[in-house]
Design an enzyme around this catalytic site. Structure first.
Site, mmCIF file in Angstrom:
data_model
loop_
_atom_site.group_PDB
_atom_site.id
_atom_site.type_symbol
_atom_site.label_atom_id
_atom_site.label_comp_id
_atom_site.label_asym_id
_atom_site.label_seq_id
_atom_site.Cartn_x
_atom_site.Cartn_y
_atom_site.Cartn_z
ATOM 1 C CG ASP A 291 -5.343 7.805 5.286
ATOM 2 O OD1 ASP A 291 -6.413 7.202 5.127
ATOM 3 O OD2 ASP A 291 -4.258 7.392 4.833
ATOM 4 C CB THR B 118 -4.792 3.162 3.027
ATOM 5 O OG1 THR B 118 -5.882 3.916 3.564
ATOM 6 C CG2 THR B 118 -3.515 3.955 3.233
#
Length: 230
Positions: free
Chosen positions: A24, A106
């Protein structure tokens, strides 16, 4: 927890139980740098900040390595600044703003399923000008789609310098009203209360996150997405 597969380089974000990984931060830092070079007058808004990187040496080291591996700035201070650039507040000058979700889904990223890198450009009034979704795991169609207001949608291959010509998909049988169309809902659990085609016609299940479902619609795999905001 099945999502915590990289102990030491991932954590659960306080407040919404969202897993966050080094990737990320790496993606946000890299895209922030590239946009800053290409569009220096534009503001940038990202989902993450570098606070957790400064506190976790292992997370910071991996994020920096991942970013620099794909052409990002190898200097640690510059990388952290590029991640933090996503915190810049509106300048009050009517500037355009790039908005990034470095990894939508995610959980999918961490478990080998679908996820999306999502980027948008909005004008000074918040109106969308550009929308881009990249799905690294996609194999059936080009993994990147980009829509520009007034110019339609194009598909791109990773690393491609020109859009890919896509053949129109055949008209599905459900388009003529003969059957309930394949459809999607986000979040999936909302189907318990939202059943537009009745309980006998549940939504298709696609993991993970909301953006991958919009990608499926753009690719012609579903008729639409219902977003439950309850």
């Amino acid at each position: 927890d099945e999502c915590d597969v990289t102990a030491g380089v991932s954590f659960i974000k306080a407040g919404d139980s969202t897993p966050v990984t080094a990737a990320d931060f790496a993606i946000q830092g890299l895209i922030s740098q590239e946009l800053g070079r290409a569009f220096p007058a534009d503001r940038f808004m990202g989902e993450e900040d570098a606070g957790d990187l400064r506190e976790d040496a292992a997370l910071r080291s991996l994020a920096l390595r991942l970013s620099s591996q794909y052409g990002g700035e190898p200097d640690e201070a510059a990388f952290l600044a590029s991640v933090d650039r996503g915190l810049e507040p509106p300048r009050g000058t009517g500037e355009r703003c790039w908005v990034l979700d470095p990894i939508d889904g995610t959980k999918g990223f961490m478990t080998g399923q679908n996820y999306v890198v999502g980027l948008a450009l909005v004008d000074g009034d918040g109106e969308a000008l550009v929308g881009v979704m990249g799905v690294p795991a996609e194999e059936e169609v080009p993994p990147i789609m980009a829509a520009v207001r007034g110019h339609g949608l194009t598909w791109w291959r990773a690393g491609g310098d020109a859009p890919v010509e896509q053949e129109a998909a055949p008209r599905p049988a459900w388009a003529d009203g003969g059957a309930a169309p394949p459809w999607l809902i986000s979040p999936q659990r909302a189907f318990a209360e939202c059943q537009p085609f009745g309980a006998a016609h549940p939504p298709s299940e696609v993991c993970c996150g909301a953006m991958i479902k919009y990608f499926y619609v753009a690719a012609g795999r579903a008729a639409g997405v219902l977003e439950d905001e309850g």
